[in-house]
Design a protein around this motif. Sequence first.
Motif, PDB file in Angstrom:
ATOM      1  N   GLN A  16       0.475  -3.437   1.483  1.00 58.79           N
ATOM      2  CA  GLN A  16       0.429  -2.508   2.605  1.00 58.79           C
ATOM      3  C   GLN A  16      -0.266  -1.237   2.138  1.00 58.79           C
ATOM      4  N   ALA A  19       1.518   1.097  -0.338  1.00 67.42           N
ATOM      5  CA  ALA A  19       2.057   0.505  -1.565  1.00 67.42           C
ATOM      6  C   ALA A  19       0.978   0.444  -2.643  1.00 67.42           C
ATOM      7  N   ASP A  52       4.673   2.702  -5.733  1.00 65.98           N
ATOM      8  CA  ASP A  52       5.180   3.011  -4.410  1.00 65.98           C
ATOM      9  C   ASP A  52       5.418   1.655  -3.763  1.00 65.98           C
ATOM     10  N   ALA A  54       6.231  -1.697  -1.710  1.00 70.56           N
ATOM     11  CA  ALA A  54       6.035  -2.224  -0.365  1.00 70.56           C
ATOM     12  C   ALA A  54       7.406  -2.500   0.228  1.00 70.56           C
ATOM     13  N   GLY A  55       7.585  -2.074   1.443  1.00 69.61           N
ATOM     14  CA  GLY A  55       8.891  -2.246   2.067  1.00 69.61           C
ATOM     15  C   GLY A  55       9.138  -3.656   2.552  1.00 69.61           C
ATOM     16  N   ASN A  79       6.800   1.490   6.655  1.00 73.04           N
ATOM     17  CA  ASN A  79       7.437   1.586   5.339  1.00 73.04           C
ATOM     18  C   ASN A  79       8.945   1.733   5.514  1.00 73.04           C
ATOM     19  N   THR A 123      14.610   4.843  -2.779  1.00 71.76           N
ATOM     20  CA  THR A 123      14.317   3.917  -1.686  1.00 71.76           C
ATOM     21  C   THR A 123      15.361   4.116  -0.590  1.00 71.76           C
TER      22      THR A 123
END
Length: 182
Positions: A16, A19, A52, A54-55, A79, A123
């Motif tokens: 994404q 990310a 960072d 990726a969700g 995200n 997070t």
Amino acid sequence: LHYRLYGEARWREGPQDFAGQDVLTGGLVFRYAPDKATVWMLEIETVRGGADPAGGIVLERATRSAPRGAPHLALEDFNTNGPNARSRRDSGIVSLFMEQKRSDDLTLRAGAEVWRRAQDELTFITGAYLLDTGIFDGVREPQYNGREEAAAGLHVELDGTGTPAGINHRWVVGAAWSHQDT
């Protein structure tokens, strides 16, 4: 006196837009041989890495009581970990090593090493996306994990050879100590 300086940088994009990963590494090595029988080596290295995360694609539910369903593709670029999500790790190592040939039959080796590592991660914990209300289930809670570690170690070793009774022998005697602080 010989030395070596090295470094490396790596970047990688994730699945994404928000990310990705980055790693920076650098170090310096000194090697000193005052005579043919002795070598000293000092190494300093540092690594800084981050990501960072990726969700992932949000899972959906028709209602709060319905079982979790398939991924909700309308939010594939959302995200779920929040805009400040991150994972970082910094580490550093300093080591000193010495080897000395005391005679034709005996070699002494010794070394010391210290290292430190710090990492933190931020997070969000989030529930599934509810289709009937258009909001996320439950409370979006931030989750922070931080940890620091340090360690030290020493070792000494004697390496010898001999021919008692006409038979070749090699022996190694060593001692080591280490301590870790978390």
